[in-house]
Design an enzyme around this catalytic site. Sequence first.
Site, mmCIF file in Angstrom:
data_model
loop_
_atom_site.group_PDB
_atom_site.id
_atom_site.type_symbol
_atom_site.label_atom_id
_atom_site.label_comp_id
_atom_site.label_asym_id
_atom_site.label_seq_id
_atom_site.Cartn_x
_atom_site.Cartn_y
_atom_site.Cartn_z
ATOM 1 C CB SER A 85 27.535 -34.565 -5.218
ATOM 2 O OG SER A 85 27.883 -35.916 -5.393
ATOM 3 C CG HIS A 188 24.804 -38.786 -3.050
ATOM 4 N ND1 HIS A 188 25.928 -38.596 -2.281
ATOM 5 C CD2 HIS A 188 25.002 -38.111 -4.205
ATOM 6 C CE1 HIS A 188 26.773 -37.813 -2.956
ATOM 7 N NE2 HIS A 188 26.235 -37.532 -4.116
#
Length: 298
Positions: A85, A188
């Site tokens: 991430s 996300h």
Amino acid sequence: MLVLVAPGQGAQTPGFLTPWLELPGLADRLGAWSEVAGIDLIAYGTTAGADEIRDTAVAQPLLVAAALASAEALGVQPDVLAGHSVGEFAAAALAGVLTAEQALSLVRERAQAMAKAAAITETGMTAVLGGAEDEVLAAIDRHGLTPANINGAGQIVAGGTLEQLAAFADDAPARARLRPLSVAGAFHTRHMATAVESLRAAAEALTPADPRVTLLSNADGRSVAGGAEFVERLVKQVSSPVRWDACMETMAGLGVTRMIELLPGGTLTGLAKRGLRGVETVALKTPDDLEAARELIK
């Protein structure tokens, strides 16, 4: 073959930077980076409480700066780089795609845009530990959630509205444990769509370089040779699932034998112990771990 990995949001804990400030020059570096990041990295990494560093606008630049500072203290050139991430921004800087300052500036924009997106609807994330993967994914889909992180080693993270997550908790997949994560929104997932365009606009001002070492992408786990393509993937990653399972599969295919997880380490080495059996790992948590990391490199 050595891989350096940088953790993502949720890895931060109160005071985790405190012992690192004793290293020569590190406080000065963090002070300079604070100007770029727009927050006091030293204060947030030493005296701030859990709720303060949970804030997306704080956590993301803090994590990237911590990873970069610990990599500088370690002083090694790896064969492979990857980040989970927001950790991908640290990986991009260490690979030479961006400078440290560019990465922190872009992360500042990312963090603020994602914080704004998270404020639109009350959303969150829940880790699903264990269970059959197909059954877990079916349950996530049934409740309108997104498999935001497919981490491998029996861990998938679901993201969506708090209402959807509550219903999911009442209808958990068989043989699976659910653990709500301390994050500020459903990262996300489609809930971050508004943040993508803000980040893309900021990224357009950059001229990224091609990576100096093998650099893996969260999108599909593959190595990306072009700097411009990697930055575009960083932009899209905000609202797209993180495929850490695919990253680990690529590491295995490349013949990775050693992994060092940058500060604040522990999460990704934990996944590696289950998903990359036989790979030796060291997680950087305090400066004392640098010696073990250097021994692993030798």
